[in-house]
Design an enzyme around this catalytic site. Sequence first.
Site, PDB file in Angstrom:
ATOM      1  N   TYR A 126       2.471  24.686  31.052  1.00 13.83           N
ATOM      2  CA  TYR A 126       3.623  23.997  31.625  1.00 13.83           C
ATOM      3  C   TYR A 126       4.960  24.428  31.014  1.00 13.83           C
ATOM      4  O   TYR A 126       6.015  23.971  31.453  1.00 13.83           O
ATOM      5  CB  TYR A 126       3.476  22.478  31.419  1.00 13.83           C
ATOM      6  CG  TYR A 126       2.242  21.892  32.048  1.00 13.83           C
ATOM      7  CD1 TYR A 126       2.184  21.644  33.419  1.00 13.83           C
ATOM      8  CD2 TYR A 126       1.123  21.584  31.282  1.00 13.83           C
ATOM      9  CE1 TYR A 126       1.058  21.110  34.007  1.00 13.83           C
ATOM     10  CE2 TYR A 126      -0.019  21.040  31.857  1.00 13.83           C
ATOM     11  CZ  TYR A 126      -0.049  20.805  33.227  1.00 13.83           C
ATOM     12  OH  TYR A 126      -1.179  20.286  33.801  1.00 13.83           O
ATOM     13  N   HIS A 183       9.933  21.012  35.408  1.00 12.38           N
ATOM     14  CA  HIS A 183       9.745  19.663  34.866  1.00 12.38           C
ATOM     15  C   HIS A 183       9.933  19.626  33.344  1.00 12.38           C
ATOM     16  O   HIS A 183      10.105  18.556  32.768  1.00 12.38           O
ATOM     17  CB  HIS A 183       8.331  19.192  35.209  1.00 12.38           C
ATOM     18  CG  HIS A 183       8.213  17.744  35.570  1.00 12.38           C
ATOM     19  ND1 HIS A 183       9.283  16.951  35.949  1.00 12.38           N
ATOM     20  CD2 HIS A 183       7.125  16.924  35.615  1.00 12.38           C
ATOM     21  CE1 HIS A 183       8.845  15.715  36.211  1.00 12.38           C
ATOM     22  NE2 HIS A 183       7.552  15.672  36.011  1.00 12.38           N
ATOM     23  N   TYR A 235       1.029  13.521  28.352  1.00 10.30           N
ATOM     24  CA  TYR A 235       1.590  14.068  29.580  1.00 10.30           C
ATOM     25  C   TYR A 235       2.770  13.201  30.006  1.00 10.30           C
ATOM     26  O   TYR A 235       2.987  12.108  29.498  1.00 10.30           O
ATOM     27  CB  TYR A 235       0.509  14.199  30.662  1.00 10.30           C
ATOM     28  CG  TYR A 235      -0.393  15.370  30.367  1.00 10.30           C
ATOM     29  CD1 TYR A 235       0.008  16.659  30.689  1.00 10.30           C
ATOM     30  CD2 TYR A 235      -1.587  15.188  29.690  1.00 10.30           C
ATOM     31  CE1 TYR A 235      -0.777  17.754  30.372  1.00 10.30           C
ATOM     32  CE2 TYR A 235      -2.391  16.272  29.367  1.00 10.30           C
ATOM     33  CZ  TYR A 235      -1.975  17.567  29.711  1.00 10.30           C
ATOM     34  OH  TYR A 235      -2.743  18.640  29.375  1.00 10.30           O
ATOM     35  N   ASN A 240       3.607  11.233  32.319  1.00  7.29           N
ATOM     36  CA  ASN A 240       3.493   9.838  32.745  1.00  7.29           C
ATOM     37  C   ASN A 240       3.112   8.879  31.618  1.00  7.29           C
ATOM     38  O   ASN A 240       3.005   7.670  31.841  1.00  7.29           O
ATOM     39  CB  ASN A 240       2.507   9.703  33.922  1.00  7.29           C
ATOM     40  CG  ASN A 240       1.107  10.160  33.573  1.00  7.29           C
ATOM     41  OD1 ASN A 240       0.848  10.624  32.467  1.00  7.29           O
ATOM     42  ND2 ASN A 240       0.196  10.030  34.517  1.00  7.29           N
ATOM     43  N   ASP A 258      14.617  16.351  33.676  1.00  6.74           N
ATOM     44  CA  ASP A 258      14.918  17.138  34.868  1.00  6.74           C
ATOM     45  C   ASP A 258      15.358  16.190  35.980  1.00  6.74           C
ATOM     46  O   ASP A 258      14.874  15.069  36.091  1.00  6.74           O
ATOM     47  CB  ASP A 258      13.691  17.947  35.299  1.00  6.74           C
ATOM     48  CG  ASP A 258      12.475  17.065  35.569  1.00  6.74           C
ATOM     49  OD1 ASP A 258      12.057  16.344  34.634  1.00  6.74           O
ATOM     50  OD2 ASP A 258      11.942  17.086  36.693  1.00  6.74           O
ATOM     51  N   ASN A 277       8.183  10.107  36.596  1.00  6.50           N
ATOM     52  CA  ASN A 277       7.122   9.423  35.857  1.00  6.50           C
ATOM     53  C   ASN A 277       7.419   9.277  34.372  1.00  6.50           C
ATOM     54  O   ASN A 277       6.973   8.319  33.736  1.00  6.50           O
ATOM     55  CB  ASN A 277       5.790  10.155  36.047  1.00  6.50           C
ATOM     56  CG  ASN A 277       5.241   9.968  37.455  1.00  6.50           C
ATOM     57  OD1 ASN A 277       5.508   8.959  38.102  1.00  6.50           O
ATOM     58  ND2 ASN A 277       4.504  10.939  37.929  1.00  6.50           N
TER      59      ASN A 277
END
Length: 200
Positions: free
Chosen positions: A14, A19, A64, A66, A92, A113
């Site tokens: 990632y 994000h 993560y 969320n 973001d 999230n």
Amino acid sequence: MLLFVGLGNPGEKYAHNRHNIGFVAVQAIAKRHGFPPWRRRFQGVATEGTLGREKVLLLMPGTYMNESGNAVAEAMHFYKLPKLSDVVVFQDELELPPGKVRVKVGGGIAGHNGLRSITAHVGNDYRRVRLGIGHPGVKDQVHSYVLADFAKSERGWVEALTDIIADNADYLARGEDASFQNKVHLAMDAKGFGQPDGKA
């Protein structure tokens, strides 16, 4: 003590996603201001240093996106931070054009999230540094858009923006959010990355 939180997802997969621009921003601040190496703390990685005269903890949650609120709540509790205004979250923002920045206190979460999790854990009136990444134009494409890497053509403004944020982070530490925002926009314009304002 202030808490500067970069939002993103952990792991190399990632690292270059749109994000994850919040991670990139706090990494740039750490590098520019000579913070010590990152180490595992608060369900993520953190480093502590000073911006101007202010002590600042930089935090990248290792959960993560969320579940970002878990790490933020743990760090706030550890340092007994009395005010949500001591927390600055770099995120973001789909609703701003690429390279635009807005700083605000509280407000809606617009489906983000990471913000939803932080608000659920600590309340809503923390400061947000909204980093524009643009919108794919179609709602159904948002998920794949934010989890895609920045295109090669975008990397110039991403690097410029995060460097400029690092250069001016002491304004945020002093609570001079409007000055920070103006300095960033002027510097981006000077580098040729200025764009018309989008919806804030």
